[in-house]
Structures are given as structure tokens and as C-alpha cells.
Design an enzyme around this catalytic site. Structure first.
Site, mmCIF file in Angstrom:
data_model
loop_
_atom_site.group_PDB
_atom_site.id
_atom_site.type_symbol
_atom_site.label_atom_id
_atom_site.label_comp_id
_atom_site.label_asym_id
_atom_site.label_seq_id
_atom_site.Cartn_x
_atom_site.Cartn_y
_atom_site.Cartn_z
ATOM 1 C CG HIS A 207 27.292 36.682 35.990
ATOM 2 N ND1 HIS A 207 27.898 35.966 34.982
ATOM 3 C CD2 HIS A 207 28.241 36.878 36.945
ATOM 4 C CE1 HIS A 207 29.164 35.732 35.322
ATOM 5 N NE2 HIS A 207 29.408 36.275 36.509
ATOM 6 C CB CYS A 245 31.543 38.632 35.272
ATOM 7 S SG CYS A 245 32.593 37.204 35.636
ATOM 8 C CG ASP A 317 34.246 35.732 39.549
ATOM 9 O OD1 ASP A 317 33.700 35.036 40.410
ATOM 10 O OD2 ASP A 317 33.773 35.907 38.417
#
Ligand SMILES: [Mn+2]
Length: 357
Positions: A207, A245, A317
């Protein structure tokens, strides 16, 4: 793509799984064992119990977020080998339970940081906000207090109190760990685990930094395309991949997310989809997922993911807190459910437009 939702387990999440199941088109859950500290082995029976609870609702366990990395591995201390052995055992145990994706991060101390967890928007909804000027005027240890004072009693991932108690010794552990050193430690870790991942069919997905720049002088090595390419080159294997992300990487306007997908899309093993709104220099908020609500072009990103043939797990998210919901900041049901419905719409449009052309 496999449509997923992050869920913290029956004891750790305020949202019943059945509510997640009722979101249209939902395939599964990205789950965790909240009782595990970095360095612990995840036992087969514990993983299986989590998996069973998810499958009972006709959902699939799409992967784990996260199996946290012990600080000894990240800082490269003498105890790291024993913790890497533990990690390898966890990879094997996940594989034995038919779980094939691990999201992880390699960040010293602060996994993610925000300065306001309950920022009130004009419409009365609440967002998470990051403001560098606030961070510049505080001590690292105060960051914990700031986050805890706003957590509404929820246990926040990455901000475990057990680690807070050892804060000073943690800071000391990272003394002298430069960006180069941190990268070498990641190299050491990946070189040992990726052959096991290949054998066990478990894909790793690192991540990025949130925010994607250095804070409190702690080194950060997952900030931009250059960093990610460097990590992917450590072991050239589809098992050494990234969590794309959008909200983390997108907080830096210099990161061109569409370009990133086109360059390293074949190594994306997991996607976190959310929008951010720039509020000033190194200041941003987590907005609703729609392109019109924030600063990122979410359609262009989805189109790029479709173009590179991404087929892995994807989840909405952090969302805002809306409709008076009482939930962990960023992890309410309602706004994330709206978010995934929107991103499924983007996906359908991108797929159909590609076919038409
Ligand atoms: Mn994320």
C-alpha cells in the site's frame, strides 16, 4: 473485477455482514484478524473461522488487509529473521485456507495520518482531512493523541494503543533508518517471501504512503511512480505487486494516476478507490467518490484499469460519515455503499465504451 468491502470482523466492525451483502453486485470481503499484532503468526483455525463467517453470507474472502509487518523487519534489526519466518508461516496458513492476496505496507510507525477525522462539510456530512501545517507544529507522539481523541471509541487500524505505549522506543528503533536503508530492508523481506508466495499462490500488494510524502522526518518509499517501479523491480514477479490506492497517491497532485495505471497496471494486485479534494498546499480532504466531488478524474482511472485488464479485488476506500451514522471514521456503510455503486457504474461504462470502439 471482484467487488469488495473492507470489514473488521464481527467484534471489530459496527456493520453487520448481511448489510454488506445487500449492496448490489458485491462479491466479497477484504478481512482481517484485529487481535493480531505485527509479527504474530495467523493460525489456520483463526483464518478459517473468519472465512466461514464471511461465506455464511455468500460472500468470498477476497484477501487480507493487512498482515502488518513487524518493526524489526522494517527497521532491519537483528530479530527480523524470526519475524520473517512468522510471516512466511502466515502466508502458508492463508494459502491453506484458500486466501490469495495480502495487502501490507512498509511505513515506519505511521501507517496513515490525518489531522481531522470528523471535519464537517457544508452539507453536514463528515470527512477526514490532512493538513501539513498542523503536523508541522506538533511532536510525533502527539499524533497518536490527536487521532485517539477523534476515534469515537473505535480501534483504528495502524493506531493500536499497544504500539503507542512503546512510542519512544519505536522512534529509537528507526534512528538512522534512511530512505535507502528502508528500501534495503524491504528488499531483504521481499527476496525471502516472494518465492514462498509464488509457491503458495499468495499475491502481495504493498500500500502506498498516505499522505505520499515524508512526515516527521521518517523515511517514505511508496510515494510515487518511481518508488513503486523500484519496488516492483526487486523481485520481478506478479506476486510482488501493489495496492493501487487512488486516494493515497492522488493526494499529491504531481502523481498522474492514469499514467501510473498504464505503466504498472500489470502489477496491481488490489485497488482502493476513493477521491480526494485539494484544499491548499499539502492539505486535502477525503470527499465522496464522484469525480465531481473531488479533484481526481475517477472515470479516467477506471478506464485505465479496464484497459490494462485488471481483474483483481477492488473496494471503495474511506467514505464520509453521512445520514447520522455512528461508525468508525472513514468506514461507515452508507457512503462506501454509494461509492461502490458509483464505481460499478464507471466500470460498466468503461467496459461498454471499450467494446464499442
Ligand atoms: Mn488505501
Amino acid at each position: 473485477m471482484k467487488w469488495g468491502f473492507r470489514w473488521y470482523g464481527e467484534k471489530g466492525d459496527s456493520i453487520p455482514l448481511n448489510n454488506v451483502r445487500q449492496i448490489p453486485g458485491m462479491n466479497g470481503i477484504v478481512g482481517t484478524l484485529l487481535n493480531k499484532l505485527p509479527g504474530d503468526v495467523w493460525e489456520v483455525n483463526e483464518i478459517q473461522e473468519l472465512k466461514d463467517s464471511i461465506e455464511k453470507e455468500n460472500l468470498e474472502l477476497l484477501g487480507i488487509e493487512s498482515v502488518a509487518i513487524h518493526d524489526a523487519i522494517k527497521a532491519g534489526t537483528a530479530e527480523r529473521d524470526q519475524y520473517i519466518d512468522n510471516y512466511i508461516q502466515t502466508i502458508k496458513n492463508l494459502s491453506a485456507c484458500d486466501v490469495h492476496m495480502i495487502c501490507y505496507s512498509f511505513k515506519p510507525i505511521f501507517g496513515w495520518a490525518k489531522t481531522t477525522l470528523n471535519y464537517e462539510n457544508e452539507d453536514g456530512s463528515y470527512s477526514l482531512v490532512y493538513d501539513q501545517s498542523v503536523v508541522d507544529n506538533m511532536e510525533p507522539s502527539d499524533m497518536y493523541k490527536l487521532i485517539h481523541s477523534q476515534s469515537k471509541g473505535f480501534k483504528l487500524p495502524g493506531w493500536e494503543e499497544e504500539r503507542l505505549k512503546k512510542f519512544n522506543s519505536l522512534m529509537a528503533t528507526y534512528e538512522g533508518v534512511t530512505e535507502e536503508k528502508l528500501f534495503e530492508n524491504l528488499e531483504y523481506f521481499l527476496t525471502r517471501i516472494i518465492p514462498v508466495c509464488e509457491e503458495m499462490d499468495v499475491k502481495m500488494a504493498i500500500h502506498p504512503d498516505d499522505p505520499p510524502w515524508e512526515i516527521f522526518d521518517l523515511p517514505r518509499i511508496t510515494k510515487n511512480l518511481e518508488d513503486l517501479k523500484k519496488i516492483l523491480s526487486i523481485v520481478d514477479s506478479p506476486y510482488n505487486g501493489i495496492t493501487f490506492c487512488t486516494g493515497s497517491l492522488g493526494a499529491d497532485p504531481n502523481n498522474d494516476l492514469v499514467e501510473m495505471v498504464r505503466e504498472i497496471g500489470h502489477r496491481i494486485n488490489f485497488v482502493h478507490f476513493r477521491n480526494v479534494g485539494f484544499m491548499g498546499e499539502r492539505k486535502f480532504k477525503e470527499t465522496a467518490h464522484l469525480s465531481t466531488e473531488g479533484s481526481l478524474d475517477m472515470y479516467a482511472i477506471m478506464e485505465a484499469l479496464v484497459d490494462v485488464g485488471f481483474e483483481g479485488p477492488i473496494r471503495p476506500d474511506h467514505g464520509r460519515t453521512v445520514w447520522g451514522e455512528v461508525a468508525m471514521p472513514g468506514y461507515g456503510l452508507y457512503d462506501r455503499a454509494m461509492g461502490i455503486t458509483y464505481l460499478q457504474g464507471l466500470h460498466e461504462a468503461a467496459v461498454k465504451s471499450k467494446k464499442a470502439n
